[in-house]
Design an enzyme around this catalytic site. Structure first.
Site, PDB file in Angstrom:
ATOM      1  N   GLU A 240       0.806  -1.220   0.000  1.00  0.00           N
ATOM      2  CA  GLU A 240       0.000   0.000   0.000  1.00  0.00           C
ATOM      3  C   GLU A 240       0.840   1.271   0.000  1.00  0.00           C
ATOM      4  O   GLU A 240       0.544   2.215  -0.727  1.00  0.00           O
ATOM      5  CB  GLU A 240      -0.940   0.010   1.206  1.00  0.00           C
ATOM      6  CG  GLU A 240      -2.089  -0.987   1.085  1.00  0.00           C
ATOM      7  CD  GLU A 240      -3.205  -0.688   2.059  1.00  0.00           C
ATOM      8  OE1 GLU A 240      -4.061   0.170   1.753  1.00  0.00           O
ATOM      9  OE2 GLU A 240      -3.224  -1.315   3.140  1.00  0.00           O
ATOM     10  N   HIS A 256       9.852 -26.092   5.644  1.00  0.00           N
ATOM     11  CA  HIS A 256       9.253 -27.341   5.184  1.00  0.00           C
ATOM     12  C   HIS A 256       8.699 -27.234   3.767  1.00  0.00           C
ATOM     13  O   HIS A 256       8.154 -28.223   3.253  1.00  0.00           O
ATOM     14  CB  HIS A 256       8.134 -27.762   6.145  1.00  0.00           C
ATOM     15  CG  HIS A 256       8.626 -28.041   7.529  1.00  0.00           C
ATOM     16  ND1 HIS A 256       9.184 -29.250   7.895  1.00  0.00           N
ATOM     17  CD2 HIS A 256       8.668 -27.248   8.638  1.00  0.00           C
ATOM     18  CE1 HIS A 256       9.535 -29.197   9.172  1.00  0.00           C
ATOM     19  NE2 HIS A 256       9.242 -27.996   9.639  1.00  0.00           N
ATOM     20  N   LYS A 351     -12.820  -0.478  -6.369  1.00  0.00           N
ATOM     21  CA  LYS A 351     -14.084  -0.025  -5.767  1.00  0.00           C
ATOM     22  C   LYS A 351     -14.998   0.598  -6.800  1.00  0.00           C
ATOM     23  O   LYS A 351     -16.224   0.383  -6.796  1.00  0.00           O
ATOM     24  CB  LYS A 351     -13.788   0.962  -4.637  1.00  0.00           C
ATOM     25  CG  LYS A 351     -13.127   0.334  -3.423  1.00  0.00           C
ATOM     26  CD  LYS A 351     -12.861   1.383  -2.350  1.00  0.00           C
ATOM     27  CE  LYS A 351     -12.230   0.755  -1.122  1.00  0.00           C
ATOM     28  NZ  LYS A 351     -11.941   1.767  -0.062  1.00  0.00           N
TER      29      LYS A 351
END
Length: 356
Positions: A240, A256, A351
């Protein structure tokens, strides 16, 4: 490249004052504490089975992660973070639901909130207003109103994280944490002098790292049990604030699976800049050894490797010392390139298109 010693220039480029806001975290967290302590909340007398956090983005959902990390060995209930439109099947009258939307208009959170209320969950909201405040009034749900700022909750952790911590204490789920919160406030006040815009590059670790990582892809390695959410927070801030793709993982988990990826072609791996989060007090002997081994292997493979060390008194202060450093690094990194750190054009585009 912008000279980070040119304080006037970097403050002009930071058009919405995110540096100033970050420099004043001590005051913000103190205000968040005062607001939360004054918040009237009756204990519902329910036997909660779990806590569900409804929140999205680098302020709301990360606050849930930081809460879970900080209280790892104390919180008696499982805490899950829910970032989507729907709540999981287990939500019922015995679920404590934190509803976090700074704007009050986050569509995913409003959808999940309605479902939680319908299921009979005990909800508590933290918001600056909007539709969420309206629905809370309609439904008789307790809600805390916090300052609206400019609609960028990633820089408002004091108004989100601190109230959540205080509310857990008010409900009797954890012990009162005022002393720990005041330790964070003191830590911010001290670190501001070392990371703030007025501190020159030669004395400012945040500026030094921001300059050093130009041209690289940030990679943040945290660790369990307390620094997973801190790594997540820093990674989000690079997205951001810095307008950079960034990645994070946690030790020991990454040994792992992801560690095998260290054998990727050198020309690709050399583009990464690793920030390794360390805490001499919290890291166990085995964890410290894993970090040492990872650092030594990656120094010969990745572009650059830097270790960030937690400081301060108490776990919460030490966690937030790295959050604070990460915030400043992520703000200086785009300014180096002449980019304003606050606007989030791509998020606004999403948006706009969702509203069409």
């Amino acid at each position: 490249m912008i000279d980070l010693n040119d304080v006037q220039k970097i403050r002009e480029l930071d058009s919405m004052g995110s540096l100033v806001t970050t420099e004043h975290y001590a005051e913000q967290f103190a205000e968040g504490l005062a607001l939360a302590q004054a918040f009237g909340l009756d204990n519902p007398g329910r036997a909660f089975h779990e806590i569900l956090m409804l929140g999205t983005g680098g302020g709301s959902s990360v606050s849930g992660g930081l809460l879970r990390s900080y209280l790892f060995d104390e919180l008696p209930l499982p805490l899950a973070i829910n970032q989507g439109y729907h709540v999981p099947a287990y939500v019922d009258a015995n679920t404590l639901v934190f509803v976090i939307s700074h704007s009050g208009n986050t569509e995913e959170i409003l959808s999940a909130y309605d479902q939680a209320v319908e299921r009979g969950a005990f909800c508590v909201a933290v918001t600056a207003g909007g539709k969420l405040a309206d629905r809370c009034r309609r439904d008789g749900v307790p809600y805390l109103i916090v300052p609206p700022d400019i609609g960028h909750p990633r820089r408002d952790l004091g108004y989100i994280f601190i109230p959540l911590l205080v509310i857990l204490g008010k409900l009797g789920i954890i012990e009162d944490k005022r002393a720990d919160i005041e330790g964070v406030i003191d830590c911010f006040a001290a670190l501001k002098q070392r990371y703030g815009a007025d501190c020159p590059i030669g004395d400012n670790l945040a500026k030094q790292i921001a300059i050093d990582l130009q041209g690289y892809i940030p990679l943040v390695y945290g660790s369990l049990d307390y620094y997973d959410a801190v790594a997540w927070r820093i990674k989000n801030q690079f997205g951001e604030n810095s307008k950079l793709m960034a990645f994070y993982n946690v030790i020991p988990n990454l040994h792992h699976d992801e560690a095998v990826g260290w054998d990727m072609p050198q020309e690709l791996l050399s583009r990464f800049y690793l920030l390794m989060l360390r805490d001499r007090e919290a890291d166990s002997e085995k964890l410290a050894k894993r970090k040492d081994i990872s650092r030594d292997i990656l120094r010969d493979r990745m572009g650059k490797v830097t270790e960030l060390h937690a400081e301060g008194q108490g776990r919460l202060a030490r966690m937030f010392s790295l959050v604070y450093l990460g915030d400043f690094i992520s703000l200086y990194a785009p300014i180096c390139r002449g980019v304003d750190p606050t606007p989030v054009d791509v998020i606004n585009l999403f948006k706009k298109k969702m509203a069409e």
